[in-house]
Scaffold this active site. Structure first.
Site, PDB file in Angstrom:
ATOM      1  N   ASN A 118      42.154  34.408  29.288  1.00  0.00           N
ATOM      2  CA  ASN A 118      41.984  34.596  30.736  1.00  0.00           C
ATOM      3  C   ASN A 118      41.585  33.278  31.181  1.00  0.00           C
ATOM      4  OD1 ASN A 118      42.137  36.278  32.979  1.00  0.00           O
ATOM      5  ND2 ASN A 118      40.140  37.118  32.611  1.00  0.00           N
ATOM      6  N   LYS A 195      45.061  35.177  39.389  1.00  0.00           N
ATOM      7  CA  LYS A 195      44.029  36.000  38.564  1.00  0.00           C
ATOM      8  C   LYS A 195      42.780  35.479  38.556  1.00  0.00           C
ATOM      9  CE  LYS A 195      43.216  39.470  35.512  1.00  0.00           C
ATOM     10  NZ  LYS A 195      43.171  39.136  34.065  1.00  0.00           N
TER      11      LYS A 195
END
Ligand code: NAD
Ligand code: KPL
Length: 316
Positions: A118, A195
């Site tokens: 991530n 994101k």
């Protein structure tokens, strides 16, 4: 019933073998699905002690729809010598560069890697350690968590985007056959930035206000001001599409995940290291590099770092 051996040395790796580094939440989820589809898979565990523990456990346990099944997937330790052709790097962002460095001698020219981390920053660090290998960043909305040693719960169906600007690899079809929903994306960096921006707008505030995502509805002004600065940053980073309607999407995500604690909140509550360096830290570094004045983002980082330091957690 005697279980098949878990010793990877009894199953020679082939050109099509998927090595999966990290038998954590997402690594286990991918390894099980690839293996169930009949693809050769081997797990890479940190050291001989973890390998021994894995063998004692008899394999990976995956819980899906409340049902647990055992998957005796072959495994080896980080120090093994087998060449690696395809690698799923499924560790946290802060462990990725070190893992890539350890595996570099086993990854020949043309080896392909999927990077599940991530945030941003770790992908570049991995690629810098692996010149000549193809590193494909990925961004996923799938959800899984560990609730025991080598036991993972598949918590939320989702989707994975992965890609670069080259030709899609032939093995994408095998991912589909393995039931891993995915889309090839040449604009993967835009996705990762979007994101990251969502995570920066939600996760730190959820930690500082000690609330579920829905609790941020009471701090709408603070969220909106952050979104404005994040959108400005995205535009300066040549990601105008990722900046579009950012605040609206953040509000939608807050509403859709109102009952959940953000991943950063969960990490901090459990005394675990967060991925701050690759989320808010990356945003602040990029702003600084571009001499952009984003005072709210900077103040948020300082507050979060103080909060983490008070709890004895890494601040960067
Ligand atoms: P995790 O902590 O559950 O698993 C990571 C595993 O990697 C651990 O088992 C760890 O021991 C192992 N590892 C680390 N360094 C290693 C090394 N050198 N050799 C061997 N093993 C090593 O993490 P996760 O939840 O699967 O997350 C992986 C990435 O995916 C993170 O960046 C996370 O933010 C992202 N992500 C996770 C989810 C989720 O639902 N879990 C969802 C979206 C994104
Ligand atoms: O990805 C998330 C996380 O918790 O890390 C969401 C749900 C989008 C909140 O930022």
């Amino acid at each position: 019933m005697s279980l098949p051996p878990l010793d990877a040395s009894q199953f020679p790796a082939s050109e099509t073998t998927w090595h999966v580094l990290g038998a954590g939440s997402l690594g286990s989820l991918w390894a099980v699905r690839l293996s169930r589809a009949g693809l050769p898979v081997r797990l890479i565990l940190r050291n001989p002690e973890r390998l021994a523990a894995y063998r004692a456990a008899g394999g990976l346990r995956l819980v899906e729809d409340g049902t647990e099944r055992l998957y005796p997937i072959p495994a080896e330790s980080l120090g093994a010598a087998t060449p690696i052709r395809r690698l799923l790097l499924a560790c946290k962002a802060y462990d990725a560069a070190a893992a890539a460095e350890c595996l570099a001698p086993r990854l020949g020219p043309g080896a392909e890697l999927v990077l599940l981390q991530n945030g941003l920053g770790s992908q570049e660090a991995v690629a810098a350690r692996l010149p000549g290998r193809r590193c494909l960043p990925a961004s996923t909305t799938e959800g899984a968590f560990r609730d025991g040693d080598f036991r993972v719960v598949f918590a939320g169906q989702g989707h994975t985007w992965l890609g670069d600007t080259g030709r899609p690899p032939a093995w994408l079809d095998a991912l589909a056959a393995a039931g891993i929903p995915h889309t090839w994306s040449e604009a993967i960096h835009g996705r990762l930035w979007r994101k990251l921006a969502l995570n920066c707008a939600i996760n730190p505030l959820s930690v500082l206000h000690d609330c579920r995502n829905g609790g941020l509805q009471a701090h709408a002004g603070e969220v909106a001001a952050l979104c404005a600065e994040l959108a400005e940053l995205l535009r300066h980073c040549d990601q105008p599409a990722a900046a579009e309607d950012l605040q609206e999407e953040v509000e939608r995500v807050i509403q859709a995940t109102a009952a959940n604690y953000s991943s950063m909140h969960q990490d901090v509550a459990r005394g675990r290291r967060s991925e701050i360096t690759y989320l808010l830290g990356h945003a602040c570094r990029e702003a600084e590099r571009r001499e952009l004045h984003l005072p709210r983002l900077r103040a948020l980082q300082e507050r979060l770092q103080r909060h983490l330091a008070e709890r004895g957690l890494p601040v960067d």
